[in-house]
Design an enzyme around this catalytic site. Structure first.
Site, PDB file in Angstrom:
ATOM      1  N   HIS A  71      -7.849  -5.414 -16.048  1.00  0.00           N
ATOM      2  CA  HIS A  71      -7.571  -5.016 -17.743  1.00  0.00           C
ATOM      3  C   HIS A  71      -7.587  -6.444 -18.266  1.00  0.00           C
ATOM      4  O   HIS A  71      -8.339  -6.441 -19.321  1.00  0.00           O
ATOM      5  CB  HIS A  71      -6.055  -4.696 -17.909  1.00  0.00           C
ATOM      6  CG  HIS A  71      -5.703  -3.286 -17.368  1.00  0.00           C
ATOM      7  ND1 HIS A  71      -6.319  -2.142 -18.062  1.00  0.00           N
ATOM      8  CD2 HIS A  71      -4.750  -2.940 -16.556  1.00  0.00           C
ATOM      9  CE1 HIS A  71      -5.973  -1.053 -17.119  1.00  0.00           C
ATOM     10  NE2 HIS A  71      -5.122  -1.387 -16.457  1.00  0.00           N
ATOM     11  N   LYS A  99       6.742   4.937 -12.906  1.00  0.00           N
ATOM     12  CA  LYS A  99       5.358   5.200 -13.575  1.00  0.00           C
ATOM     13  C   LYS A  99       5.403   5.972 -14.606  1.00  0.00           C
ATOM     14  O   LYS A  99       6.315   7.176 -14.813  1.00  0.00           O
ATOM     15  CB  LYS A  99       4.576   6.345 -12.395  1.00  0.00           C
ATOM     16  CG  LYS A  99       4.443   5.605 -11.066  1.00  0.00           C
ATOM     17  CD  LYS A  99       3.275   4.849 -10.912  1.00  0.00           C
ATOM     18  CE  LYS A  99       3.137   3.954  -9.552  1.00  0.00           C
ATOM     19  NZ  LYS A  99       3.374   2.527  -9.602  1.00  0.00           N
ATOM     20  N   TRP A 126      -8.063   1.569 -18.869  1.00  0.00           N
ATOM     21  CA  TRP A 126      -6.714   2.147 -19.375  1.00  0.00           C
ATOM     22  C   TRP A 126      -6.478   3.526 -19.041  1.00  0.00           C
ATOM     23  O   TRP A 126      -5.384   3.798 -18.253  1.00  0.00           O
ATOM     24  CB  TRP A 126      -6.545   1.809 -20.747  1.00  0.00           C
ATOM     25  CG  TRP A 126      -5.297   2.512 -21.738  1.00  0.00           C
ATOM     26  CD1 TRP A 126      -4.052   2.443 -21.248  1.00  0.00           C
ATOM     27  CD2 TRP A 126      -5.608   3.603 -22.411  1.00  0.00           C
ATOM     28  NE1 TRP A 126      -3.503   3.293 -21.989  1.00  0.00           N
ATOM     29  CE2 TRP A 126      -4.247   3.971 -22.527  1.00  0.00           C
ATOM     30  CE3 TRP A 126      -6.881   4.413 -22.804  1.00  0.00           C
ATOM     31  CZ2 TRP A 126      -3.909   5.283 -23.431  1.00  0.00           C
ATOM     32  CZ3 TRP A 126      -6.327   5.567 -23.824  1.00  0.00           C
ATOM     33  CH2 TRP A 126      -5.314   5.763 -24.078  1.00  0.00           C
ATOM     34  N   HIS A 170      -6.250   4.173 -15.262  1.00  0.00           N
ATOM     35  CA  HIS A 170      -5.158   3.727 -14.692  1.00  0.00           C
ATOM     36  C   HIS A 170      -3.728   4.665 -14.814  1.00  0.00           C
ATOM     37  O   HIS A 170      -3.160   4.937 -14.368  1.00  0.00           O
ATOM     38  CB  HIS A 170      -4.677   2.310 -15.356  1.00  0.00           C
ATOM     39  CG  HIS A 170      -3.648   1.635 -14.769  1.00  0.00           C
ATOM     40  ND1 HIS A 170      -3.399   0.157 -15.052  1.00  0.00           N
ATOM     41  CD2 HIS A 170      -2.647   2.023 -13.690  1.00  0.00           C
ATOM     42  CE1 HIS A 170      -2.491  -0.061 -14.346  1.00  0.00           C
ATOM     43  NE2 HIS A 170      -2.023   0.923 -13.677  1.00  0.00           N
ATOM     44  N   ASN A 171      -3.819   5.043 -16.264  1.00  0.00           N
ATOM     45  CA  ASN A 171      -2.919   6.215 -16.632  1.00  0.00           C
ATOM     46  C   ASN A 171      -3.222   7.435 -15.774  1.00  0.00           C
ATOM     47  O   ASN A 171      -2.061   8.081 -15.500  1.00  0.00           O
ATOM     48  CB  ASN A 171      -2.864   6.398 -18.007  1.00  0.00           C
ATOM     49  CG  ASN A 171      -2.031   5.684 -18.816  1.00  0.00           C
ATOM     50  OD1 ASN A 171      -1.376   4.855 -18.220  1.00  0.00           O
ATOM     51  ND2 ASN A 171      -2.215   5.569 -19.992  1.00  0.00           N
ATOM     52  N   CYS A 228       0.789  -1.163  -0.096  1.00  0.00           N
ATOM     53  CA  CYS A 228      -0.131   0.069  -0.207  1.00  0.00           C
ATOM     54  C   CYS A 228       0.825   1.187   0.045  1.00  0.00           C
ATOM     55  O   CYS A 228       1.582   1.499   0.976  1.00  0.00           O
ATOM     56  CB  CYS A 228      -0.878  -0.203   1.168  1.00  0.00           C
ATOM     57  SG  CYS A 228      -1.404   1.571   1.873  1.00  0.00           S
ATOM     58  N   CYS A 261       0.643   3.764   2.853  1.00  0.00           N
ATOM     59  CA  CYS A 261       1.237   3.135   4.052  1.00  0.00           C
ATOM     60  C   CYS A 261       2.750   3.589   3.965  1.00  0.00           C
ATOM     61  O   CYS A 261       3.590   3.811   4.820  1.00  0.00           O
ATOM     62  CB  CYS A 261       1.155   1.806   4.255  1.00  0.00           C
ATOM     63  SG  CYS A 261      -0.664   1.047   4.353  1.00  0.00           S
TER      64      CYS A 261
HETATM   65  C1  LIG Z   1      -7.799   0.581  -8.237  1.00  0.00           C
HETATM   66  C2  LIG Z   1      -6.411   1.222  -7.786  1.00  0.00           C
HETATM   67  C3  LIG Z   1      -6.281   2.533  -7.330  1.00  0.00           C
HETATM   68  C4  LIG Z   1      -4.974   2.953  -6.768  1.00  0.00           C
HETATM   69  N1  LIG Z   1      -4.928   4.244  -6.413  1.00  0.00           N
HETATM   70  C5  LIG Z   1      -3.618   4.542  -6.020  1.00  0.00           C
HETATM   71  C6  LIG Z   1      -3.505   5.876  -5.245  1.00  0.00           C
HETATM   72  O1  LIG Z   1      -4.568   6.495  -5.256  1.00  0.00           O
HETATM   73  N2  LIG Z   1      -2.265   6.066  -4.802  1.00  0.00           N
HETATM   74  C7  LIG Z   1      -1.432   5.315  -4.492  1.00  0.00           C
HETATM   75  O2  LIG Z   1      -0.317   5.498  -3.921  1.00  0.00           O
HETATM   76  N3  LIG Z   1      -1.422   4.236  -5.222  1.00  0.00           N
HETATM   77  C8  LIG Z   1      -2.455   3.734  -5.776  1.00  0.00           C
HETATM   78  N4  LIG Z   1      -2.796   2.412  -6.345  1.00  0.00           N
HETATM   79  C9  LIG Z   1      -1.503   1.554  -6.573  1.00  0.00           C
HETATM   80  C10 LIG Z   1      -0.874   1.903  -7.661  1.00  0.00           C
HETATM   81  O3  LIG Z   1      -1.666   2.167  -9.070  1.00  0.00           O
HETATM   82  C11 LIG Z   1       0.195   0.834  -8.384  1.00  0.00           C
HETATM   83  O4  LIG Z   1      -0.769  -0.231  -8.349  1.00  0.00           O
HETATM   84  C12 LIG Z   1       1.358   0.593  -7.374  1.00  0.00           C
HETATM   85  O5  LIG Z   1       2.044   1.591  -7.241  1.00  0.00           O
HETATM   86  C13 LIG Z   1       2.235  -0.549  -8.135  1.00  0.00           C
HETATM   87  O6  LIG Z   1       2.634   0.214  -9.481  1.00  0.00           O
HETATM   88  P1  LIG Z   1       3.436  -0.830 -10.448  1.00  0.00           P
HETATM   89  O7  LIG Z   1       4.537  -0.212 -10.819  1.00  0.00           O
HETATM   90  O8  LIG Z   1       3.545  -2.198 -10.063  1.00  0.00           O
HETATM   91  O9  LIG Z   1       2.243  -0.660 -11.585  1.00  0.00           O
HETATM   92  P2  LIG Z   1       0.836  -0.499 -11.754  1.00  0.00           P
HETATM   93  O10 LIG Z   1       0.191   0.745 -11.868  1.00  0.00           O
HETATM   94  O11 LIG Z   1       0.131  -1.249 -10.760  1.00  0.00           O
HETATM   95  O12 LIG Z   1       0.239  -1.530 -12.974  1.00  0.00           O
HETATM   96  C14 LIG Z   1       0.438  -2.912 -13.147  1.00  0.00           C
HETATM   97  C15 LIG Z   1       0.752  -3.152 -14.520  1.00  0.00           C
HETATM   98  O13 LIG Z   1      -0.081  -2.927 -15.602  1.00  0.00           O
HETATM   99  C16 LIG Z   1       0.334  -2.124 -16.723  1.00  0.00           C
HETATM  100  N5  LIG Z   1      -0.178  -1.026 -16.891  1.00  0.00           N
HETATM  101  C17 LIG Z   1       0.478   0.297 -16.394  1.00  0.00           C
HETATM  102  N6  LIG Z   1      -0.449   1.256 -16.896  1.00  0.00           N
HETATM  103  C18 LIG Z   1      -1.379   0.899 -17.343  1.00  0.00           C
HETATM  104  C19 LIG Z   1      -2.500   1.217 -18.113  1.00  0.00           C
HETATM  105  N7  LIG Z   1      -2.917   2.478 -18.202  1.00  0.00           N
HETATM  106  N8  LIG Z   1      -3.351   0.500 -18.919  1.00  0.00           N
HETATM  107  C20 LIG Z   1      -3.027  -0.885 -18.759  1.00  0.00           C
HETATM  108  N9  LIG Z   1      -2.168  -1.536 -18.172  1.00  0.00           N
HETATM  109  C21 LIG Z   1      -1.290  -0.688 -17.566  1.00  0.00           C
HETATM  110  C22 LIG Z   1       1.662  -2.538 -16.544  1.00  0.00           C
HETATM  111  O14 LIG Z   1       2.037  -3.530 -17.410  1.00  0.00           O
HETATM  112  C23 LIG Z   1       2.082  -2.524 -15.158  1.00  0.00           C
HETATM  113  O15 LIG Z   1       3.416  -3.214 -14.709  1.00  0.00           O
HETATM  114  C24 LIG Z   1      -3.926   2.058  -6.810  1.00  0.00           C
HETATM  115  C25 LIG Z   1      -4.236   0.602  -7.352  1.00  0.00           C
HETATM  116  C26 LIG Z   1      -5.241   0.258  -7.599  1.00  0.00           C
HETATM  117  C27 LIG Z   1      -5.741  -1.135  -8.071  1.00  0.00           C
END
Ligand SMILES: Cc1cc2nc3c(=O)[nH]c(=O)nc-3n(C[C@H](O)[C@H](O)[C@H](O)COP(=O)(O)OP(=O)(O)OC[C@H]3O[C@@H](n4cnc5c(N)ncnc54)[C@H](O)[C@@H]3O)c2cc1C
Length: 696
Positions: free
Chosen positions: A389, A472, A448, A451-452, A51, A54
């Site tokens: 997704h 990111k 998509w 998420h972006n 998280c 956290c």
């Molecule tokens: C619903 C939700 C809301 C969240 N809100 C917050 C928040 O407000 N604040 C916070 O600190 N964290 C938030 N998080 C956590 C954050 O978004 C990431 O999941 C976390 O930081 C881990 O990031 P990551 O680098 O593993 O990639 P993530 O962002 O978790 O993405 C996972 C995988 O999805 C793919 N991907 C990336 N972008 C896209 C896209 N646009 N479309 C399709 N596929 C994609 C990539 O392969 C990536 O490795 C949220 C998570 C979720 C599930």
């Protein structure tokens, strides 16, 4: 265990634990006995390692732990990682549904920043004194009589009086700062204690006075009338005893058990797994299923109303669209059917936890594509994005309702996703525009683009939550999808048709790789062993399908070590190459000695170590057992092998198809048919030249 900025001797140091130096609490029993029965006042942060919020809050909690280090043993800070399955029950029993949550032995501390937490701690300390141990309430204001009779009752050299207004915290903080020192006492006196105020000629609040047991007194002269100035002055007095002597005398430095035996649950190792960001990994997806269905929902002892409906919706969508291995789909089907049949208005967690028989789902997490460069990064939140997704794309191939998947995600995130701020942000986005989604393709693009938006908000490593190896970005980047990017009037723009096309390819079942997944036989074996361990129902199925009783006894008599070798993924991983060779050798030897046919050993011997093909080890093992090979000669190889990044999973990867032990069974069947045909034709051949029918 006690809080502070320094690592504590003997406390297990977990790389994933960024609350360095704050006690990490392992099990419910331990928490209950230590926290609830302790005469100390405990404040515990419940967090989830995945998280982001956290992580952002962690420095505050760490700084606070450092700041109140001297308040031990009166006040102790701790932390519990609710994402760690071994803490599942602790978190549920403390009713933790969102992270981070701060709880104290007398209630909840609101996660507000900075000194207000500290003030909260002080106030709460006073309350808990009243509740638990009145004799420790040193922070209550002193009356004139108490001050006058102090040296008769207490054999100490000094009494420091902090004169202050009622709403001031300085006196209480200094009292706690000094409570480990002997030969001195600190008391607060309120500004309305007129006699004392007059006697000591106090004109400013706060101000401090030092009374000595020979009857003399003086004002404590400091540059700033503040906690730190008073504390450092008092600690500099001669004759003040070293706190460590007291700590040792009270034996409070004894560390807690680093792990209570049996509390361990197999979780990911820090061992780096080769992953390709253009692929999806079934290990991530199954781990997401496991964590979302068994850990996130397990925070609630009863599920009812909209929350229960949200779970039903989530499971129904998974059942329809999750492109899982057959046994995982079975698991989802069974769970879905079970939930649909629930007539009661609520479901208890205990009922939900019973695995729908005989279906099985992995019961640990293995992050591959969602692996972070350190265990505290990525993991679950990455996997749940990936899962949704994938589901939006899968739904587009079926005649799904437009927002069916998005609705399930919204419900799931709202009611179960532990990161509170993430959940709130997502809900805001959903409320704003989810109902405008008019088609299944729009649903894919909606998710998509949202998420972006989250990626954009988090970009730039806000408060160190971004994994430096996975920054990111707006996704997909140009190297993954050049055609997704275009320029309009010198400005970057997305080509949404190209993005949609790309997403449909990326989040497609053919792009899912099975490396690091565990075969069904392995999971069944582990599950039945777990049941055996918890129920003590020995002999009622040891997970090895079809094993004879005699052999099972042999196996049990074979001792713990062998069993551990067979199932422990960590041990297995280390020993697998060796075991693999040994298993082959055993099969060859058995073939010679026991005249096993080629067919019996074929699945094992045909496998080429260097090829990408891999055999279902467990099925082969089981098959050899059935064919009479003694258990002792079969060295359990249930774990995948890794060699220079080339993985051999228990599932074949041949022409992109995955072969289970069922397939191997079919392979035998076809071999037998071939053999039968072969024998038939040999006979036919040898009968050539002989008349088929009697001559007339
Ligand atoms: C619903 C939700 C809301 C969240 N809100 C917050 C928040 O407000 N604040 C916070 O600190 N964290 C938030 N998080 C956590 C954050 O978004 C990431 O999941 C976390 O930081 C881990 O990031 P990551 O680098 O593993 O990639 P993530 O962002 O978790 O993405 C996972 C995988 O999805 C793919 N991907 C990336 N972008 C896209 C896209 N646009 N479309 C399709 N596929 C994609 C990539 O392969 C990536 O490795 C949220 C998570 C979720 C599930």
């Amino acid at each position: 265990m006690s809080g502070g900025s320094q690592p504590i001797d003997g406390v297990s140091t977990d790389e994933a634990y960024w609350h360095h130096g704050i006690p990490k609490i392992w099990t419910w029993l331990w928490v209950a006995s230590l926290v609830l029965n302790s005469s100390s006042a405990w404040a515990v942060e419940f967090y989830a390692s995945w998280c982001g919020h956290c992580k952002r809050f962690a420095p505050t909690w760490r700084a606070l732990a450092a700041d109140v280090l001297e308040w031990r043993p009166a006040v102790i800070l701790g932390a519990v990682n609710c994402a760690d399955e071994s803490n599942k029950e602790v978190c549920r029993d403390f009713r933790i549904t969102r992270y981070p949550t701060l709880k104290a032995t007398a209630g909840v501390l609101h996660p507000v920043l900075g000194s207000s937490i500290q003030k909260g701690l002080v106030t709460w300390r006073e309350c808990s004194c009243l509740c638990y141990n009145p004799s420790c309430c040193l922070a209550f204001p002193y009356s004139t009589e108490e001050v006058r009779g102090f040296f008769q009752k207490n054999k100490v050299a000094y009494l420091a009086l902090i004169f202050e207004k009622n709403n001031s915290f300085v006196g209480r903080e200094v009292t706690l700062d000094m409570q480990q020192y002997t030969n001195i006492a600190v008391r607060r006196v309120l500004s309305n204690e007129e006699e004392l105020v007059k006697e000591y000629n106090v004109t400013t609040f706060p101000s401090a006075y030092l009374l000595v047991n020979n009857g003399s007194f003086s004002r404590i002269s400091v540059q700033e009338e503040a906690r730190s100035s008073y504390t450092s002055f008092l600690r500099g007095l001669s004759g003040i005893n070293d706190k460590t002597l007291i700590l040792r005398a009270q034996n409070i430095t004894t560390p807690p058990p680093s792990r209570v035996p049996g509390a361990e649950h197999p979780t990911e190792t820090t061992h780096w797994k080769h992953a390709d960001n253009s692929k999806l990994y079934m290990a991530d997806l199954e781990s997401a299923l496991h964590h979302s269905l068994r850990v996130e929902t397990a925070k609630f002892s009863i599920l009812e109303g909209e929350q229960l409906e949200a779970l039903k919706h989530y499971v129904a969508v998974l059942t329809k669209y999750f492109p899982g291995r057959p046994f995982v789909k079975n698991f989802l089907h069974s769970l879905d059917n079970w939930l649909k049949q629930v007539k009661e208005p609520n479901v208890s967690q205990r009922a939900l936890e019973k695995p729908p028989n005989p279906a099985v789902l992995t019961n640990d997490v293995t992050w591959v594509g969602c692996q972070g460069s350190e265990p505290r990064y990525r993991g679950y939140s990455c996997s749940i994005w990936t899962l949704f997704h994938l589901l939006t794309v899968q739904a587009s191939w079926h005649s799904a309702q437009n927002a069916e998947v998005l609705g399930a995600m919204r419900g799931y995130v709202h009611y179960f996703f532990g990161c509170e701020t993430c959940s709130e942000h997502f809900e805001e986005m959903a409320a704003e525009s989810m109902d405008q989604v008019k088609s299944l393709d729009e649903a894919i693009l909606w998710l998509w683009s949202r998420h972006n938006r989250v990626n954009a908000r988090l970009a730039g490593n806000i408060a160190g939550i971004e994994d430096p190896k996975f920054p990111k970005m707006q996704w997909p980047p140009p190297d993954m999808c050049p055609s997704c990017h275009k320029e309009i009037n010198g400005q970057h723009a997305w080509d949404e048709a190209a993005v949609l096309h790309f997403l449909k390819g990326h989040y497609s079942p053919v792009n899912i790789y099975f490396a690091y997944t565990k075969p069904e036989t392995f999971l069944l074996a582990r599950e039945s062993r777990d049941v055996e361990e918890t129920t003590g129902a020995k002999g009622k199925g040891n997970g090895i399908v079809g094993m004879e009783d005699k052999e099972r006894r042999e196996e049990e008599e074979g001792g713990e070590q062998k069993r551990t070798e067979q199932v422990d993924p960590v041990v297995g991983r280390k020993m697998v190459a060796q075991k693999w060779q040994a298993l082959k050798a055993a099969a060859l030897a058995a073939k010679k000695k026991q005249h096993l046919s080629k067919r019996d050993t074929a699945p094992l011997l045909m496998t080429d170590d260097n090829s990408r093909q891999a055999v279902d080890y467990a099925a082969a093992q089981e098959h050899l057992r059935r064919r009479g090979l003694k258990s002792k000669e079969i060295i359990g190889v249930l774990e995948e092998e890794e060699d220079d990044g080339v993985r051999k999973s228990e599932w074949f990867h041949v022409l992109g198809l995955h072969y289970s032990h069922l397939d191997i069974g079919l392979y035998f069947l076809s071999s037998m048919c071939l053999l039968g045909m072969y024998t038939f034709y040999i006979r036919l051949g040898s009968s050539k030249g002989r008349p088929r029918f009697s001559m007339a």
